[in-house]
Motif scaffolding. Sequence first.
Motif, PDB file in Angstrom:
ATOM      1  N   LYS A 322       0.811  -1.192  -0.042  1.00  0.00           N
ATOM      2  CA  LYS A 322       0.076  -0.094  -0.036  1.00  0.00           C
ATOM      3  C   LYS A 322       1.104   1.293  -0.148  1.00  0.00           C
ATOM      4  N   ILE A 323       2.045   1.243   0.803  1.00  0.00           N
ATOM      5  CA  ILE A 323       2.790   2.636   0.802  1.00  0.00           C
ATOM      6  C   ILE A 323       3.420   2.639  -0.476  1.00  0.00           C
ATOM      7  N   LEU A 324       3.787   1.514  -0.954  1.00  0.00           N
ATOM      8  CA  LEU A 324       4.640   1.747  -2.260  1.00  0.00           C
ATOM      9  C   LEU A 324       3.625   2.272  -3.516  1.00  0.00           C
ATOM     10  N   ARG A 325       2.313   1.607  -3.251  1.00  0.00           N
ATOM     11  CA  ARG A 325       1.288   2.473  -4.436  1.00  0.00           C
ATOM     12  C   ARG A 325       1.002   3.872  -4.097  1.00  0.00           C
ATOM     13  N   GLU A 326       1.037   4.323  -2.851  1.00  0.00           N
ATOM     14  CA  GLU A 326       0.622   5.562  -2.594  1.00  0.00           C
ATOM     15  C   GLU A 326       2.000   6.548  -2.973  1.00  0.00           C
ATOM     16  N   THR A 327       3.000   5.977  -2.902  1.00  0.00           N
ATOM     17  CA  THR A 327       4.438   6.890  -3.186  1.00  0.00           C
ATOM     18  C   THR A 327       4.605   6.729  -4.630  1.00  0.00           C
ATOM     19  N   GLY A 328       3.670   5.868  -5.550  1.00  0.00           N
ATOM     20  CA  GLY A 328       4.037   5.865  -6.879  1.00  0.00           C
ATOM     21  C   GLY A 328       5.299   4.939  -7.211  1.00  0.00           C
ATOM     22  N   GLN A 329       5.848   4.148  -6.311  1.00  0.00           N
ATOM     23  CA  GLN A 329       6.832   3.387  -6.444  1.00  0.00           C
ATOM     24  C   GLN A 329       6.414   1.803  -6.790  1.00  0.00           C
ATOM     25  N   THR A 341      11.683   6.438   2.683  1.00  0.00           N
ATOM     26  CA  THR A 341      12.358   7.540   3.429  1.00  0.00           C
ATOM     27  C   THR A 341      11.779   7.591   4.665  1.00  0.00           C
ATOM     28  N   ARG A 342      11.963   8.552   5.747  1.00  0.00           N
ATOM     29  CA  ARG A 342      11.740   8.645   7.009  1.00  0.00           C
ATOM     30  C   ARG A 342      10.400   8.735   7.022  1.00  0.00           C
ATOM     31  N   ASP A 343       9.760   9.744   6.231  1.00  0.00           N
ATOM     32  CA  ASP A 343       8.413  10.124   6.246  1.00  0.00           C
ATOM     33  C   ASP A 343       7.451   8.786   5.949  1.00  0.00           C
TER      34      ASP A 343
END
Length: 510
Positions: A322-329, A341-343
Amino acid sequence: MGYLIQILLALFISVIGGLYLLGAFRRRRPGEPPLDKGPFPWLGHVLEFRRDTAKFLQRMKLKHGDIFTVQLGGFYFTFITDPFSFGSVVKEARSKLDFTKFAEQLVARVFGYHHVEDEHKVLQASSTKHLMGDGLVVMTQAMMKNLQNLMLHSVGSGDDKGWIESELFSYSYNIVFRAGYLALFGNESPKDAGNLEKATEIDRQHSDELFLEFRKYDQIFPNLAYGVLGPSEKMEAERLKRLFWNMLSVQKMRSRDNISGWVQDQQQHRSEKGMQEFMQDRFMFLLLWASQGNTGPAAFWLLLYLMKHPDAMKAVKNEVEKILRETGQEVKPDGPLIDLTRDMLLKTPILDSAVEETLRLTAAPVLTRAVLQEMTINMASGQQYSIREGDRVAIFPYTAVHIDPAVHPDPHTFRYDRFLTPEGSKKTDFYKDGKKLKYYTMPWGAGSTMCPGRFFATNELKQFVFLMLSYFEFELKNPHEEIPSIDTRRWGFGSMQPTKDVQFRYRLRF
């Protein structure tokens, strides 16, 4: 994992048996906690304490209650086992309960290092500056770069497509230790190596050689700390210390790139105080041991628990994706390596809970204070106990709260969501006997000695697991193998280690 003074405090209580076998004997005075000298007054409880600290303290609690004093070698230790009374120790002024003086004395004895003035203050300030807040952004990126070099350097090359069999503890400890070492102590200079590719290859080779030697030291460390090394082990310990003093020398560090501000601050302060370089070299080894001796073992336990609990693995993996999708990675053969990243790492409540649950089960520091003046301990029950100057006061959170079924139901079972609310946020409300607890887990210590490096250490763990879940398929070779027990010789050192390793296999997902 861990911050120098906090780990040294844990170390202190573990070595007293070996370093002090002679001590004063005294009678209990009115108003003091129950005093238990044990069946062999000269040795006190040293042998039983060394064999299994947790079992020993649980027995003493059943015998004497929430506060008691035991003779361990040449000191009298008052243990407080009631978590509602912990504040009387962790909040007490340093003028009464000190946590640095005896640690400094111990470092001189075990590592041959002699401290400088205001050392603790400088270490605290530097840790706050570089291992928390904005400084953590820089350290997270450094850790990310080095994890990519160690774990993913062959991605896209066509290599490592088949299953690779390995031992989980060795693999996890190796990768996390080496990446943490490079992030803190710097990288090979491309200028000296010839180019960047050659420099990263040297980093891989050098850090692996360093880890292999560190593991030799790590394995004999309990006996070294207890002062019970045999002749051959003493020679090996001296060889290893000299090797690390050389490999981490200030002179060699001058040629490295990307040395962390945390390490540079320590070296600069000691240099300005006029400390000789050979003593600075010794401190560099001490920093390495204190900063990198715990996170790797914790990574082993976390991966093992995830593999043994498919529901936990699925939940954490879904959060990672989910985090990868949200950051476009996206993880793909010809694409760029993902960058954490830290964020991004601030948005992982499920992984955070799994990490905290792992530490609850496997982190076992002993929090110790030296009593500088006669004082009174105020228990939550209203009872008061007199504590003598020159004695020690200690807390062992593992038995006091971590595995207390009244605080954590079914305490020996890994529950990845134990620290999550029904809404999916961080859970901080824990109770005992209907009363809310402030100290429900204490893997990082508490109060003024709470580890300021805990955020960097947690990020190290999370980045490693994030990359494993993103890039690799991995599984236990024997899914039905029981989780190994804890090596009881290492109680008090921080993250515990297993009595044996576990076979697993892994391969790139594409």
